[in-house]
Design an enzyme around this catalytic site. Structure first.
Site, PDB file in Angstrom:
ATOM      1  N   ASP A   1       0.885  -1.170   0.000  1.00  0.00           N
ATOM      2  CA  ASP A   1       0.000   0.000   0.000  1.00  0.00           C
ATOM      3  C   ASP A   1       0.921   1.217   0.000  1.00  0.00           C
ATOM      4  OD1 ASP A   1      -1.634   2.130   0.496  1.00  0.00           O
ATOM      5  OD2 ASP A   1      -2.694   1.241   2.188  1.00  0.00           O
TER       6      ASP A   1
ATOM      7  N   TRP B   1       5.740  -3.509   7.472  1.00  0.00           N
ATOM      8  CA  TRP B   1       4.625  -4.451   7.485  1.00  0.00           C
ATOM      9  C   TRP B   1       5.042  -5.684   6.705  1.00  0.00           C
ATOM     10  CZ3 TRP B   1       0.387  -6.312   4.367  1.00  0.00           C
ATOM     11  CH2 TRP B   1      -0.745  -6.664   5.117  1.00  0.00           C
TER      12      TRP B   1
ATOM     13  N   ASP C   1       8.536   1.782   4.174  1.00  0.00           N
ATOM     14  CA  ASP C   1       8.427   3.073   3.484  1.00  0.00           C
ATOM     15  C   ASP C   1       9.801   3.746   3.442  1.00  0.00           C
ATOM     16  OD1 ASP C   1       5.746   2.683   3.137  1.00  0.00           O
ATOM     17  OD2 ASP C   1       5.155   3.810   4.935  1.00  0.00           O
TER      18      ASP C   1
ATOM     19  N   ASN D   1      -2.333  -2.328   6.896  1.00  0.00           N
ATOM     20  CA  ASN D   1      -1.122  -1.762   6.275  1.00  0.00           C
ATOM     21  C   ASN D   1      -1.274  -0.320   5.801  1.00  0.00           C
ATOM     22  OD1 ASN D   1      -2.557  -1.872   3.930  1.00  0.00           O
ATOM     23  ND2 ASN D   1      -1.110  -3.140   2.799  1.00  0.00           N
ATOM     24  N   ASP D   2      -2.443   0.275   6.049  1.00  0.00           N
ATOM     25  CA  ASP D   2      -2.649   1.652   5.606  1.00  0.00           C
ATOM     26  C   ASP D   2      -2.067   2.597   6.658  1.00  0.00           C
ATOM     27  OD1 ASP D   2      -3.450   3.782   4.165  1.00  0.00           O
ATOM     28  OD2 ASP D   2      -5.594   3.571   4.566  1.00  0.00           O
ATOM     29  N   VAL D   3      -0.761   2.517   6.786  1.00  0.00           N
ATOM     30  CA  VAL D   3      -0.069   3.171   7.901  1.00  0.00           C
ATOM     31  C   VAL D   3       1.193   3.840   7.354  1.00  0.00           C
ATOM     32  CG1 VAL D   3       1.237   2.684  10.025  1.00  0.00           C
ATOM     33  CG2 VAL D   3      -0.891   1.443   9.574  1.00  0.00           C
TER      34      VAL D   3
HETATM   35  N1  ABN Z   1       2.734   2.773   3.942  1.00  0.00           N
HETATM   36  C1  ABN Z   1       2.309   3.746   3.035  1.00  0.00           C
HETATM   37  C2  ABN Z   1       1.433   4.779   3.628  1.00  0.00           C
HETATM   38  C3  ABN Z   1       1.954   5.959   4.015  1.00  0.00           C
HETATM   39  C4  ABN Z   1       1.148   6.941   4.569  1.00  0.00           C
HETATM   40  C5  ABN Z   1      -0.187   6.672   4.741  1.00  0.00           C
HETATM   41  C6  ABN Z   1      -0.722   5.479   4.325  1.00  0.00           C
HETATM   42  C7  ABN Z   1       0.075   4.513   3.770  1.00  0.00           C
END
Ligand code: ABN
Length: 181
Positions: free
Chosen positions: A81, A106, A125, A153-155
């Site tokens: 993601d 992740w 990232d 994983n939307d982090v």
């Molecule tokens: N891991 C990618 C991402 C970055 C910022 C927000 C959501 C997803």
């Protein structure tokens, strides 16, 4: 055998008299060139379509297609993601210049179509620059909603770095998944 020696000697002298060193070298050169032209078509060609690379951790995407790590369907991206670092000046496994890998990430499990095996992929990232904005891939295989935070994983994984700016995401092979474990 004297007659034979004499005959050889006479023949050699005849050839030596009728042939200059330059023309003899030219003839040898032509023979070598002709030999290489004949030999070239039988040299081996790599028709594996990148399978050797795949076995070494590279690999293809969908069946019959050459692997392209700038496309979301590249096998290592099954649970990604983020923006592909391979479209942002880095590669599938390296951060672009001026960014650094996130300290946390992740883990997903993706099947390499080249060998049919499942690999553990770490999605990290790259941090320190504004969003790359190219090649957004939201594949999310095995992802669960945010209330199951360890499967989400939307982090922004740059959260633990000194500079939290998210630029793009890499996909590193970190192991082979063990069935049943
Ligand atoms: N891991 C990618 C991402 C970055 C910022 C927000 C959501 C997803």
């Amino acid at each position: 055998m004297k007659w034979f020696d004499d005959w050889i000697e006479r023949s050699a002298r005849r050839v030596a008299c009728s042939t200059s060193r330059r023309s003899a070298l030219a003839r040898v050169g032509k023979a070598l060139l002709a030999g290489s032209v004949v030999a070239l078509p039988v040299l081996p060609f790599d028709r594996s379509g990148g399978k050797a690379h795949a076995a070494a951790g590279g690999g293809g995407s969908a069946k019959g297609k050459a692997p392209d790590d700038t496309q979301c369907d590249y096998w290592r991206y099954c649970a990604i993601d983020g923006f592909l670092c391979s479209c942002c000046g880095g590669s599938a496994s390296t951060c672009p210049p001026g960014t650094e890998p996130s300290k946390v990430g992740w883990i997903g499990t993706c099947r390499n179509p080249a060998d049919g095996r499942d690999y553990l992929i770490s999605y990290n990232d790259c941090c320190g620059k504004i969003s790359c904005g190219r090649c957004l891939c939201n594949m999310n295989l095995g992802e669960r909603p945010g209330y199951r935070i360890s499967l989400h994983n939307d982090v922004n994984w740059c959260m633990a770095n000194d500079n939290n700016m998210f630029h793009c995401t890499t996909s590193l092979i970190v192991g082979i998944a063990q069935p049943g474990k």
